[in-house]
Design an enzyme around this catalytic site. Sequence first.
Site, PDB file in Angstrom:
ATOM      1  N   ILE A  83       0.923  -1.337   0.091  1.00 48.54           N
ATOM      2  CA  ILE A  83      -0.216   0.008   0.083  1.00 48.54           C
ATOM      3  C   ILE A  83       0.828   1.210   0.055  1.00 48.54           C
ATOM      4  O   ILE A  83       2.065   1.253   0.382  1.00 48.54           O
ATOM      5  CB  ILE A  83      -1.011  -0.045   1.230  1.00 48.54           C
ATOM      6  CG1 ILE A  83      -2.065   1.179   1.026  1.00 48.54           C
ATOM      7  CG2 ILE A  83      -0.256   0.430   2.383  1.00 48.54           C
ATOM      8  CD1 ILE A  83      -3.210   0.656   2.121  1.00 48.54           C
ATOM      9  N   CYS A  84       0.420   2.359  -0.391  1.00 52.50           N
ATOM     10  CA  CYS A  84       1.116   3.690  -0.549  1.00 52.50           C
ATOM     11  C   CYS A  84       0.005   4.669  -0.148  1.00 52.50           C
ATOM     12  O   CYS A  84      -1.132   4.239   0.288  1.00 52.50           O
ATOM     13  CB  CYS A  84       1.894   3.773  -1.765  1.00 52.50           C
ATOM     14  SG  CYS A  84       0.875   4.182  -3.133  1.00 52.50           S
ATOM     15  N   GLN A  85       0.079   5.874  -0.772  1.00 49.52           N
ATOM     16  CA  GLN A  85      -0.868   6.817  -0.393  1.00 49.52           C
ATOM     17  C   GLN A  85      -1.947   6.550  -1.575  1.00 49.52           C
ATOM     18  O   GLN A  85      -3.342   6.803  -1.110  1.00 49.52           O
ATOM     19  CB  GLN A  85      -0.342   8.291  -0.411  1.00 49.52           C
ATOM     20  CG  GLN A  85      -1.420   9.385  -0.103  1.00 49.52           C
ATOM     21  CD  GLN A  85      -1.903   9.167   1.254  1.00 49.52           C
ATOM     22  OE1 GLN A  85      -1.053   8.863   2.286  1.00 49.52           O
ATOM     23  NE2 GLN A  85      -3.178   9.524   1.358  1.00 49.52           N
TER      24      GLN A  85
END
Length: 116
Positions: A83-85
């Site tokens: 996951i990231c932003q």
Amino acid sequence: METIIQGILFVVAILFIGNRFMPVKGVSHITSKEAKDKKVQFVDVRTQGEYRSNHRKPFRNIPLHTLKNRLGELQKDKEVVVICQSGVRSMKAAKILKKHGFKHITNVKGGMSSWV
């Protein structure tokens, strides 16, 4: 002649940009809601500052720029959820993991921005 060169440059640019955003074969995509129910390796590839300001319990922080050097911290035979932003950096992370022999990679669609 100039028109032909511009056309070729345009096609090359489109192929380059398209390749950067094309889904990685062998990478699954799930929603943030679906991610909550998994018992796997969770990796948040955002920067340390982003992670500190807003993170979720199961995710461990391995910033994208350090991922190649920290692959040994992950188990290749166990699923990895990244996951990231927004989902862009996590797709880059998925490409790195795939290239280094990880078989079960899942990207959270929409990243932390979509976390419910």
